[in-house]
Structures are given as C-alpha cells and as structure tokens.
Scaffold this motif. Sequence first.
Motif, PDB file in Angstrom:
ATOM      1  N   SER A 173      -5.066   4.993   0.169  1.00 16.05           N
ATOM      2  CA  SER A 173      -3.888   5.305  -0.638  1.00 16.05           C
ATOM      3  C   SER A 173      -3.078   4.054  -0.944  1.00 16.05           C
ATOM      4  N   GLY A 174      -3.149   3.046  -0.066  1.00 18.83           N
ATOM      5  CA  GLY A 174      -2.444   1.794  -0.303  1.00 18.83           C
ATOM      6  C   GLY A 174      -2.885   1.094  -1.571  1.00 18.83           C
ATOM      7  N   LEU A 175      -4.147   1.273  -1.938  1.00 16.68           N
ATOM      8  CA  LEU A 175      -4.643   0.689  -3.185  1.00 16.68           C
ATOM      9  C   LEU A 175      -3.920   1.301  -4.379  1.00 16.68           C
ATOM     10  N   ILE A 176      -3.706   2.603  -4.336  1.00 15.35           N
ATOM     11  CA  ILE A 176      -2.993   3.286  -5.423  1.00 15.35           C
ATOM     12  C   ILE A 176      -1.524   2.876  -5.427  1.00 15.35           C
ATOM     13  N   HIS A 177      -0.961   2.636  -4.263  1.00 17.66           N
ATOM     14  CA  HIS A 177       0.436   2.197  -4.195  1.00 17.66           C
ATOM     15  C   HIS A 177       0.643   0.881  -4.935  1.00 17.66           C
TER      16      HIS A 177
ATOM     17  N   TYR B  93       5.353  10.679  -1.675  1.00 18.78           N
ATOM     18  CA  TYR B  93       4.960  11.256  -0.391  1.00 18.78           C
ATOM     19  C   TYR B  93       4.898  10.215   0.719  1.00 18.78           C
ATOM     20  N   SER B  94       4.734   8.939   0.343  1.00 18.52           N
ATOM     21  CA  SER B  94       4.719   7.878   1.360  1.00 18.52           C
ATOM     22  C   SER B  94       6.102   7.294   1.586  1.00 18.52           C
TER      23      SER B  94
ATOM     24  N   ILE C 117     -10.671   9.739  -0.410  1.00 18.90           N
ATOM     25  CA  ILE C 117      -9.386   9.056  -0.452  1.00 18.90           C
ATOM     26  C   ILE C 117      -8.782   9.098   0.945  1.00 18.90           C
ATOM     27  N   ASN C 118      -8.531   7.937   1.533  1.00 24.45           N
ATOM     28  CA  ASN C 118      -7.988   7.853   2.890  1.00 24.45           C
ATOM     29  C   ASN C 118      -6.473   7.668   2.868  1.00 24.45           C
ATOM     30  N   ASN C 119      -5.789   8.354   3.760  1.00 22.48           N
ATOM     31  CA  ASN C 119      -4.351   8.206   3.904  1.00 22.48           C
ATOM     32  C   ASN C 119      -4.077   6.963   4.744  1.00 22.48           C
TER      33      ASN C 119
END
Length: 341
Positions: free
Chosen positions: A92-96, A265-266, A72-74
């Motif tokens: 992480s943008g995909l999860i956002h 967290y973002s 998983i990349n930040n």
Amino acid sequence: MKNYLIVKLVNLRKKLDGGLKIIFFIFLFLISNSKLSFGSQILDFETEEFITDILVDIKRVNKINKTINFKINNNNEINAFVDLNNVIHINSGLIHYAKDYAALLSVLAHEVGHIDLNHISSRKKKINNIRTYKKLSFLSVIAGSAITQNPGILQASSLSNAAVSNQYIAFTKEQEIEADLYALRTLNLLDTNSISIIDLLETIEQKLMQKGFSKDKQRLSSHPYFEERVKLINNYNNINNIKKNNIKFDYNNRYNFIRAKFLGYSNNNEIIENLDEPFKTYANSIIYSRNGNLKLSLENLNKLIKNKKYNDFIIETKADILFSHGFTKEAVKFYKKNLTD
C-alpha cells in the motif's frame, strides 16, 4: 477499507432477481459482520479492478497470454515484488507515494518484465544448483523489485503468508536492468510517461537513507543504484524522443480516488495536505469518520456525490462508513443505490 467479499457480491447483482436479492443482502451483511482481514492483505474491489486494467494493458502491448496474479499488502514500505509463484505483491505504501498512475504502471511493468523474461525460473535453477540451499527444508524466493534496493528491507515487509522463508534472493543487476528497460518499452508502447516515475525513485532513496542505508550501501546491493536508474530513464526517453508528461486523464482520475482512499484509511496527513481537490476532500472524509466525526465525514462525501462526474465508488464508501458506525438501514439504502445506478 471496503470489505472485498461485499463488493464481489455486489457485482453479482445482474445475476440476481426477486427473492434471490433478499438472500443476497442477508448474506452480504453476514459477511460484513465478519470483518475479514486476511492478515496483512488488502482486499478492495475498486483497487483490484484498476490494477487488473493496468495489467491487461501491459500484457496486450507485450503480447502476453498467461494470467498474472497479484496481491495488495497492507504495508507502508514503498515496495513491489514477485514471489516464487510469479505473483506480484504490491505494498500500500507504493500507492501512497506514487503521485500518478504512470508511476504505479512503471513498477508493475517492471515486475511483469521479471515474469515475462523468465527471471524467476532462471533464479530457481541457479539456486537449485547451490548445495547450501539444497539443505534447506523449505525455500521461498522473493524476487527483487523495481524499488527495493536492499534484501534486508524485504525482511521488514508484512508478508501474510507465514510459510515464507527468511531467505531472500535478489535478481542480478543485469536482470534488474532488463526489467527496467522492459518497463520503459512498455510505457512507450502505451504512450505513457511522467516525471513522477523519477520522483518515486527519489522518494524511495530518501526513505532508505533515513533508515540508515547510505549511498555506499545501496551501491553494493543487487539492484542498480538510483542514479543509474534515473540516467537509464532519461537516456531512453531522449533517444526515443518521449514526452516527459503524457498520461490518460480517465486512468489518472480513477487512480487519484483510489490513492486518496488509501491515504485516508492510513491517516497519512503529510501527503493528504498536498493532494488536489476533490481527492483531498475524499481522503479527509474517511479520516473524519475514523476519528468519530461522522457528520463532517458525510457532509464531505455528499458534496462529492452530488457531482456525478467524480466516482461511483464514493457511494459505496459512504455506505461502508455508515455501516461501520452502526447505521445498517442507511447503509443498505446506499448499497442498493449503487446497485441500481
């Protein structure tokens, strides 16, 4: 976000007793103080456990026996891709921006499709036959994902491995369509579908256009154009008489808490404002903590913890927040509570 090694240690609790538990907690807090970041990689047990469960489902219905690894990349880019070693990278943008777990599942199934259909091997073989690439001292191939529409976007992605080459080779459109169909078939086998899959594609298209990638440029990429993908999804669903929305509540509940944590967290307030409860409260509790308002953060977390039906990981989040504010003894209390519950 939660220190990965802490959680890995926490999950050794059943193997420890007596004096070993004392050593365990000493080691746990030594690790905590190190604040390991591992570059741009996110190490979070709850998220990794959830993604592993999804991959197990994908492998089961497709009768895959081999191990499939992921990272998983930040990175806020809405992206996922497969690297030279068949490791799936998830930004992480995909999860956002994936509004439910079905959207995430569709992307992961697409990437597994590239692996299961041996697309990496065929691309490597083709590249090895091209004299230009034989001259390179080192070559890493980044496979195009279900959502990256232009190789240039991959160059902006935060890849923690410094050895990755700047040469990015995308799959052919035919291979991408194969992976799309693989994903659709997997969703069908799992009796899972959601309009969020198309919503995700539309969001990515909008983001690309904001970055200057016009529809004409997107049509020239190695990936099928967005309209083609949406048409493929709709045709497949119509032919197979698939319901537009059919997802597992338990999976989606787990995913929504993970997504809320990532958004918190973002500090992505734009999306958080549109979250349903209790996920909005969870995300905001993390933001309050990061902004220095520990009292309001804990008040929100306590409301969620009192309702047992929500999520056990909220207790660990509370411990993490207490620890980050210097309340070590209180943090230990809640880590222990999570160990014994």
